[in-house]
Design a protein around this motif. Structure first.
Motif: not given
Length: 264
Positions: A90-99, A259-264
């Protein structure tokens, strides 16, 4: 396979929606396991097939297989998410943004902490296809660390050149004993400083049977002879279940939906 087939559909949907680009899955199952074809069918419905299928399993082999898959399929610039089938990051922001922010700051891996998710009263209920697992298991407690007495911190994501000491991805290899490596992993300045929640959906009605199968070394699982420390953890949970009939944790709490910040 660590649980019933319903868990796999939730797992694939979760990581697809997080924005995972490619799945490198290993299916551990004996040919006679009736769940194996169901697992393959679920993967196929997501356009995925396992990169490796094998009956033999232990934590040492798991690490070797991870390394082989990464060496074959991953580029130096890639990030790998490490997750067992019952682990939902469960990342705090969208995964691509965090990485991307980790790349910019020079971080090489991301750490997380297990948040064991439970049904009401710690009851071991069946996992269903719907609703979401967070709705089916809306409570949490520190089962992994307090009842199992295991390590509850793991590496969630890492660059391909990060070398691990064991197949659970709990610690990196620093050339010391495993406990020291675990401590150093969670002090290492190369890691993203904040811990990601790992929602851990291991506590369903298949739990006792899975534990007894593992302790008996059935289904191709050789941890019973290869990793006695892990087996002691499973035995603690077995004793707890036989004594209580459910998960009787002392820090049971209602957990908010993440909050999962799933990417659509």
């Amino acid at each position: 396979m660590s649980s019933g087939t319903n868990l796999l559909g939730h797992f694939l949907d979760h990581y697809r929606r997080l924005g995972v680009d490619e799945f490198l899955l290993t299916l551990h199952a004996e040919a006679s396991d009736p769940r194996a074809q169901d697992m393959l069918d679920i993967m196929a419905s997501h356009g995925i097939s396992p990169r490796l299928r094998t009956a033999e399993f232990n934590t040492r082999l798991k690490l070797e297989r991870y390394r082989a898959l990464i060496g074959e399929h991953c580029r130096p610039e890639d990030w790998i998410l490490y997750a067992d089938m019952d682990e939902f990051h469960a990342y705090p922001v969208a995964i691509h943004e965090l990485l991307a922010s980790c790349d910019a700051a020079g971080y090489r891996f991301v750490r997380g902490r297990m948040r064991d998710r439970l049904a009401a009263g710690g009851q071991l209920v069946p996992m269903r296809p719907v609703p979401s697992l967070w709705e089916q298991f809306p409570f949490r407690a520190s089962v992994t660390s307090r009842i199992r007495q295991g390590w509850d911190r793991k590496v969630c994501a890492a660059k391909p050149d990060v070398v691990f000491d064991e197949g659970g991805m709990h610690c990196l290899a620093y050339g010391h004993d495993r406990s020291t490596n675990y401590r150093l992993t969670h002090l290492d300045a190369r890691g993203f400083p904040n811990l990601v929640d790992i929602d851990h959906f291991a506590w369903d009605d298949t739990l006792l049977k899975r534990i007894e199968t593992k302790l008996a070394g059935l289904g191709g699982d050789s941890d019973s002879t290869d990793d006695p420390v892990v087996m002691a953890e499973y035995e603690r949970v077995r004793v707890h279940l036989l004594a209580h009939g459910n998960i009787a944790a002392d820090d049971f709490e209602v957990a908010p939906l993440p909050t999962h910040h799933y990417e659509r």
